[in-house]
Scaffold this motif. Structure first.
Motif, PDB file in Angstrom:
ATOM      1  N   ARG A 364       0.846  -1.182   0.000  1.00 14.75           N
ATOM      2  CA  ARG A 364       0.000   0.000   0.000  1.00 14.75           C
ATOM      3  C   ARG A 364       0.889   1.241   0.000  1.00 14.75           C
ATOM      4  NH1 ARG A 364      -3.387  -3.012  -1.174  1.00 14.75           N
ATOM      5  NH2 ARG A 364      -5.475  -3.350  -0.291  1.00 14.75           N
ATOM      6  N   ASP A 365       0.965   1.906  -1.140  1.00 17.47           N
ATOM      7  CA  ASP A 365       1.765   3.122  -1.257  1.00 17.47           C
ATOM      8  C   ASP A 365       3.185   2.865  -0.757  1.00 17.47           C
ATOM      9  OD1 ASP A 365      -0.450   4.495  -2.290  1.00 17.47           O
ATOM     10  OD2 ASP A 365      -1.195   4.908  -0.272  1.00 17.47           O
ATOM     11  N   ARG A 366       3.551   3.471   0.375  1.00 18.48           N
ATOM     12  CA  ARG A 366       4.910   3.336   0.901  1.00 18.48           C
ATOM     13  C   ARG A 366       4.964   2.374   2.079  1.00 18.48           C
ATOM     14  NH1 ARG A 366       8.599   7.612  -0.604  1.00 18.48           N
ATOM     15  NH2 ARG A 366       7.670   8.849  -2.262  1.00 18.48           N
ATOM     16  N   GLN A 367       4.058   1.411   2.084  1.00 20.29           N
ATOM     17  CA  GLN A 367       4.043   0.376   3.114  1.00 20.29           C
ATOM     18  C   GLN A 367       3.977  -0.999   2.459  1.00 20.29           C
ATOM     19  OE1 GLN A 367       0.716   1.043   5.725  1.00 20.29           O
ATOM     20  NE2 GLN A 367       1.325   3.138   6.230  1.00 20.29           N
ATOM     21  N   VAL A 368       4.662  -1.951   3.085  1.00 15.60           N
ATOM     22  CA  VAL A 368       4.566  -3.355   2.694  1.00 15.60           C
ATOM     23  C   VAL A 368       4.222  -4.151   3.945  1.00 15.60           C
ATOM     24  CG1 VAL A 368       5.761  -5.352   1.723  1.00 15.60           C
ATOM     25  CG2 VAL A 368       6.282  -3.064   0.862  1.00 15.60           C
ATOM     26  N   HIS A 369       3.189  -4.993   3.843  1.00 15.12           N
ATOM     27  CA  HIS A 369       2.753  -5.791   4.987  1.00 15.12           C
ATOM     28  C   HIS A 369       2.858  -7.277   4.636  1.00 15.12           C
ATOM     29  CE1 HIS A 369       1.127  -2.280   7.158  1.00 15.12           C
ATOM     30  NE2 HIS A 369       0.862  -1.830   5.943  1.00 15.12           N
ATOM     31  N   VAL A 370       3.726  -7.987   5.343  1.00 13.44           N
ATOM     32  CA  VAL A 370       3.875  -9.434   5.147  1.00 13.44           C
ATOM     33  C   VAL A 370       2.869 -10.101   6.075  1.00 13.44           C
ATOM     34  CG1 VAL A 370       5.460 -11.381   5.198  1.00 13.44           C
ATOM     35  CG2 VAL A 370       6.318  -9.095   4.614  1.00 13.44           C
ATOM     36  N   LEU A 371       1.728 -10.494   5.510  1.00 15.97           N
ATOM     37  CA  LEU A 371       0.580 -10.910   6.314  1.00 15.97           C
ATOM     38  C   LEU A 371       0.461 -12.418   6.486  1.00 15.97           C
ATOM     39  CD1 LEU A 371      -2.066  -8.404   4.917  1.00 15.97           C
ATOM     40  CD2 LEU A 371      -0.809  -8.265   7.079  1.00 15.97           C
ATOM     41  N   ASN A 372       1.203 -13.170   5.721  1.00 10.12           N
ATOM     42  CA  ASN A 372       1.224 -14.626   5.930  1.00 10.12           C
ATOM     43  C   ASN A 372       2.587 -15.146   5.522  1.00 10.12           C
ATOM     44  OD1 ASN A 372      -0.258 -17.097   6.690  1.00 10.12           O
ATOM     45  ND2 ASN A 372       0.114 -17.716   4.583  1.00 10.12           N
ATOM     46  N   ALA A 373       3.374 -15.530   6.516  1.00  6.78           N
ATOM     47  CA  ALA A 373       4.709 -16.066   6.244  1.00  6.78           C
ATOM     48  C   ALA A 373       5.057 -17.124   7.278  1.00  6.78           C
ATOM     49  CB  ALA A 373       5.747 -14.952   6.245  1.00  6.78           C
ATOM     50  N   PRO A 374       4.236 -18.204   7.346  1.00  8.95           N
ATOM     51  CA  PRO A 374       4.626 -19.341   8.181  1.00  8.95           C
ATOM     52  C   PRO A 374       5.627 -20.201   7.408  1.00  8.95           C
ATOM     53  CG  PRO A 374       2.533 -19.808   7.136  1.00  8.95           C
ATOM     54  CD  PRO A 374       2.957 -18.437   6.678  1.00  8.95           C
ATOM     55  N   SER A 375       5.913 -21.395   7.901  1.00 10.44           N
ATOM     56  CA  SER A 375       6.815 -22.288   7.190  1.00 10.44           C
ATOM     57  C   SER A 375       6.380 -22.397   5.728  1.00 10.44           C
ATOM     58  CB  SER A 375       6.795 -23.666   7.844  1.00 10.44           C
ATOM     59  OG  SER A 375       7.638 -24.553   7.177  1.00 10.44           O
ATOM     60  N   PRO A 376       7.292 -22.280   4.779  1.00  7.12           N
ATOM     61  CA  PRO A 376       8.748 -22.286   4.881  1.00  7.12           C
ATOM     62  C   PRO A 376       9.383 -20.890   4.845  1.00  7.12           C
ATOM     63  CG  PRO A 376       8.152 -22.578   2.596  1.00  7.12           C
ATOM     64  CD  PRO A 376       6.863 -22.364   3.360  1.00  7.12           C
ATOM     65  N   ALA A 377       8.865 -19.965   5.632  1.00  6.11           N
ATOM     66  CA  ALA A 377       9.377 -18.593   5.570  1.00  6.11           C
ATOM     67  C   ALA A 377      10.831 -18.501   6.004  1.00  6.11           C
ATOM     68  CB  ALA A 377       8.514 -17.674   6.427  1.00  6.11           C
TER      69      ALA A 377
END
Length: 397
Positions: A364-377
């Motif tokens: 979103r514009d100047r934001q990045v949201h990592v909203l799902n990063a379980p294994s194998p993250a």
């Protein structure tokens, strides 16, 4: 000078900060972490497996970043003197009914361009003498490492490059002021041009602080582990997994030799009553209300009630836990198991009750949201960071 803030000092956050210092050496990079140490939650409680990418839908972000990440993680560890071993693993069909699923898994692994081989039960025992099964999939590129050690190294590299890792600093607000991002914390405001939210268990809440309605909500599942007594570690040489049932959301309990030589068994997966719920006794009222009020969780529960009850029963009985392991290695008994530290998986669940299968990264514009990063993250972290940083907006000036 461009200013970047990364929220979260787990492995994805630190890998992102490291990538930023490499791609933008003149930028100001700050990592904010609410805990007094790095890798305090998911990263510091996982199984230490460098996954190959067998299970993931070909072409998905998970499949692509895991395959690339397993190779880049091994290279990173070798370059920085972190103990790592590419030991391979077996996925074992314990009876004929599981063989069709094993063959389907083999086809998926081939589609993901992985070094895999279908073998007989006798061939499987050449790798793991104590395993019992009618067939197996040997995955050559699976490895093991201590991901906390990786995080310690990443943090040191980040700080050596001139970035700051601010521990004990909780994010309390995230607002946009013109072209600037203002991150409110328990230690004052931090102003940035770009913010990357890698808050793991709290990623959806950080997004909501920014006024975003996430397309999924984090639901915490506790992964409960035992380990084999030292005198029984010889039952397992490497990694032994069951054939996953696609009807159910998790892989099932398995046996994993860790980089320190210990052998962990698990995880059993149960709904946690807190986002940091590492035991049955840890209850957070806000988290419980959050869970109870979320329709997506109720829809998931209706579809997997029997599976969930099986996990709870196994959680409460070491004998049941051992019986699950004995399907793979019959010599394992309850007397061979001693409790080990639990972890909590931050699993995103959509409002319709679907588990979000792929990594979910919202820009979103100047934001990045990592909203799902379980294994194998953890395996994929260096490549997730590359993926995030490659598409970040470049601030003017």
């Amino acid at each position: 000078m461009a200013r970047y803030v990364v929220i979260g000092a787990g492995i994805v956050g630190l890998a992102t900060a490291h990538r930023l210092t490499e791609e933008h050496p003149d930028a100001q990079v700050t990592v904010l972490e609410k805990e007094p140490r790095v890798a305090a939650h998911q990263t510091g409680h996982n199984s230490g497996v460098i996954h190959a990418g067998v299970y993931y839908q070909p072409g998905s972000l998970k499949a692509r970043l895991c395959r690339a990440g397993s190779a880049s993680m091994v290279r990173f560890c070798a370059d920085h003197g972190i103990p790592v071993e590419v030991c391979g693993k077996l996925i074992v069909a314990t009876d004929e009914s599981e063989v069709p699923r094993l063959r389907a898994l083999h086809e998926r692994a081939v589609a993901n361009d992985l070094p895999v081989r279908l073998i007989s039960g006798d061939e499987a025992r050449e790798y793991e003498p104590h395993v019992r099964g009618v067939a197996a999939l040997h995955v050559a590129s699976t490895g093991i490492v201590d991901f906390t050690a990786v995080c310690t190294t990443l943090a040191a590299l980040v700080e050596k490059a001139g970035a700051r890792v601010r521990l004990g600093t909780r994010v309390t607000a995230l607002t946009t002021r013109g072209a600037e991002q203002v991150v409110g914390t328990t230690d004052g405001d931090v102003v940035a041009d770009v913010v990357v939210n890698c808050a793991g268990l709290y990623a959806d809440r950080i997004a909501r602080l920014a006024g975003i309605t996430p397309p999924a909500r984090i639901v915490p599942f506790r992964g409960e582990y035992f380990e084999l007594r030292p005198d029984r570690r010889d039952l397992v040489r490497g990694l032994i997994y069951p054939v996953p049932d696609p009807r159910f959301p998790f892989l099932g309990v398995h046996l994993t030799r860790m980089i320190d030589g210990s052998v962990h068994a698990g995880p059993n997966a149960v709904l946690a009553t807190a986002r940091e719920g590492y035991s049955w006794g840890r209850v957070d009222v806000r988290d419980v209300v959050d869970l109870a009020s979320y329709p997506g969780l109720w829809r998931l529960a209706r579809g997997h009630l029997g599976y969930g009850l099986t996990e709870v029963r196994r959680s409460l009985s070491r004998r049941r836990f051992a019986q699950s392991l004995a399907r793979l290695v019959p010599e394992v008994t309850a007397a061979d198991l001693v409790p080990s530290a639990a972890g909590v998986r931050a699993q995103a669940i959509a409002p319709d009750g679907r588990l979000v299968d792929d990594f979910l990264i919202l820009r979103r514009d100047r934001q990045v949201h990592v909203l799902n990063a379980p294994s194998p993250a953890a395996t994929s972290s260096l490549e997730i960071a590359r993926h995030i940083v490659a598409d970040l907006p470049v601030p003017a000036g």
